[in-house]
Design an enzyme around this catalytic site. Structure first.
Site, mmCIF file in Angstrom:
data_model
loop_
_atom_site.group_PDB
_atom_site.id
_atom_site.type_symbol
_atom_site.label_atom_id
_atom_site.label_comp_id
_atom_site.label_asym_id
_atom_site.label_seq_id
_atom_site.Cartn_x
_atom_site.Cartn_y
_atom_site.Cartn_z
ATOM 1 N N ASP A 1 0.812 -1.217 0.000
ATOM 2 C CA ASP A 1 0.000 0.000 0.000
ATOM 3 C C ASP A 1 0.847 1.271 0.000
ATOM 4 O OD1 ASP A 1 -2.045 1.781 0.173
ATOM 5 O OD2 ASP A 1 -2.456 1.436 2.298
ATOM 6 N N ASP B 1 -1.583 5.099 -5.926
ATOM 7 C CA ASP B 1 -1.906 4.323 -4.727
ATOM 8 C C ASP B 1 -2.017 2.836 -5.028
ATOM 9 O OD1 ASP B 1 -2.850 3.276 -2.376
ATOM 10 O OD2 ASP B 1 -4.779 4.312 -2.416
#
Ligand SMILES: *[C@@H]1O[C@H](CO)[C@@H](O)[C@H](O)[C@H]1NC(C)=O
Ligand SMILES: *[C@@H]1O[C@H](CO)[C@@H](O)[C@H](O)[C@H]1NC(C)=O
Length: 424
Positions: free
Chosen positions: A85, A285
């Site tokens: 992440d 992201d």
């Protein structure tokens, strides 16, 4: 104080996939460097170019919905699979605390030892956003709460332990890294809990594992990933595996967030032609499988794609899980490449420099479902409360290396085959 307040506002607005933080206790400082142990010797975080490490990745955008790596923690080491992440800073694992909302059997949880990071450490401060500045005594444990737009939230305590790391020059290091032991996970509504043991936070912030490795002088604060369209790929820390040329770079926007990798402004081209969609700010992201544009941009893109499909043999199809816009042909579609010619490429043109483009072929924004339909892998961020943000998710990053270079404050990419590990 005012600055902190603003930051929280922007964080709350962002609330997207895998995104961050609240609360904790802190003050003071934590000398991470003094805790380094590298084969018994300490190293100086000086001008060394730093090492690199490569990790095989598993997962895909569909149907898995995430990419993960296995990292060892502790001595003796225990393996944990972690969701990759770049939209959050803190790395955490499910905690044998006891735990509410843990999805792994107890032998797969992390057992805390006497290894709490005190609330007086600067890393505790870094995982806090100012909700709770109270640190009754400096030796208190550091509690944190991380909030994710899609996942829900995780409550835990900050610990430190060895993260055995095999560098590409064959050295085995044992840095001590601060990470979260998550003992109370709350999952949002219809979303099923992630099937990983935790999250590998690779954001820009100080609490990220990369910042910590940089402070320890082990690797540069550079991270990259190569996600295969089919399955797997690799993740790397440090800059030693980067080719000397052939990378397209765009600067990270300063001051927008301590955590998020934002870039822009950019305009959108459809079939190579301007769409009038301009001045986009974009966040890279990896914790997001799909790409999100704000409501207005999303509607424009959907209109363009739909208009372009008129007269072509694609009809509307039922939605597939998170994907509301799908199409079918008379027979089930076997490969994206069978329908590719019905869709035009999208291009993100970064207008702050010449020739900085992210080229997206139809297979970079479409998903082939198990029913043999194709769905748009671009979603309406407005429905997630993301009015001011556009998030580039994994689907736009497949089969290319994406590099987040925090040393030079730039984001780069180049196309490649992600099923082959790079030579080091
Ligand atoms: C490998 O790289 C690390 C980090 O730069 C360094 O500390 C170590 O001495 C290197 N090992 C060898 C065998 O070159
Ligand atoms: C992309 O942006 C650059 C910089 O603003 C501009 O010069 C160029 O014309 C744009 N490309 C296209 C195809 O619109």
């Amino acid at each position: 104080m005012e600055k902190k307040g603003k930051r929280i506002v922007s964080l709350v607005m962002m609330m997207l996939l895998f995104f961050i933080v609240i609360a904790a206790n802190f003050q003071g400082c934590f000398s991470a460097a003094s805790q380094t142990t590298i084969k018994g010797k300490s190293i100086t975080p000086a001008n060394d170019r730093g090492g690199s490490a490569v990790f095989p990745v598993t997962g895909n955008v569909y149907p898995a919905g995430h990419y993960s790596v296995i990292l060892n923690i502790g001595n003796p080491p225990k393996a944990f699979d972690l969701d990759i992440d770049t939209g959050s800073d803190l790395t955490w694992v499910q905690c044998d605390a006891p735990c509410t909302g843990c999805t792994k059997p107890s032998d797969k949880l992390y057992n805390p030892k006497n290894n709490r990071v005190p609330c007086s450490s600067s890393l505790c401060q870094a995982v806090s956003t100012g909700q709770n500045y109270n640190c009754d005594t400096p030796a208190d444990q550091c509690d944190y709460e991380v909030q994710y737009a899609d996942l829900g939230s995780s409550l835990g305590v900050l610990l430190s332990d060895y993260f055995p790391l095999r560098l590409t020059n064959s050295s085995l290091l044992q840095p001590r890294i601060a990470f979260g032991c998550g003992y109370d996970q709350k999952y949002l509504g219809p979303h099923s809990p992630p099937d990983t043991a935790g999250i590998l936070g690779l954001g820009r912030g100080k609490a990220s594992i990369l910042s910590q490795l940089r402070t320890l002088g082990i690797t540069k604060n550079v991270v990259g990933h190569c996600f295969s369209r089919v399955e797997g790929g690799y993740l790397f820390f440090g800059d030693r595996l980067l080719p000397p040329s052939g990378i397209t770079w765009t600067p990270m926007l300063r001051g927008s967030s301590d955590t998020l990798y934002s870039s822009g402004p950019a305009e959108l081209l459809f079939g190579g032609k301007p769409t009038g969609i301009r001045a986009l700010k974009l966040i890279f992201d990896s914790g997001s499988s799909y790409t999100y544009f704000n409501a207005q941009v999303y509607k424009s893109i959907l209109d363009l794609v739909r208009k372009d499909l008129s007269g072509k043999p694609l009809k509307d199809a039922p939605k597939e899980k998170a994907l509301p816009v799908c199409w079918k042909t008379a027979k089930p579609i076997k490969s994206i490449f069978d329908v590719k010619s019905f869709f035009k490429p999208l291009t993100i043109n970064f207008t702050n420099a010449k020739n900085v483009k992210l080229q997206l072929a139809p297979e970079d924004y479409l998903i082939l479902t198990k029913d043999g339909n194709v769905c748009l892998g671009i979603l309406n961020g407005g429905e997630q409360g993301l009015e001011n943000f556009n998030v580039i998710g994994d689907i736009f990053m497949q089969d290319r290396v994406v590099v987040y270079d925090n040393e030079r404050q730039q984001i780069g990419w180049f196309s490649t085959n992600c099923n082959r590990l790079p030579k080091s």
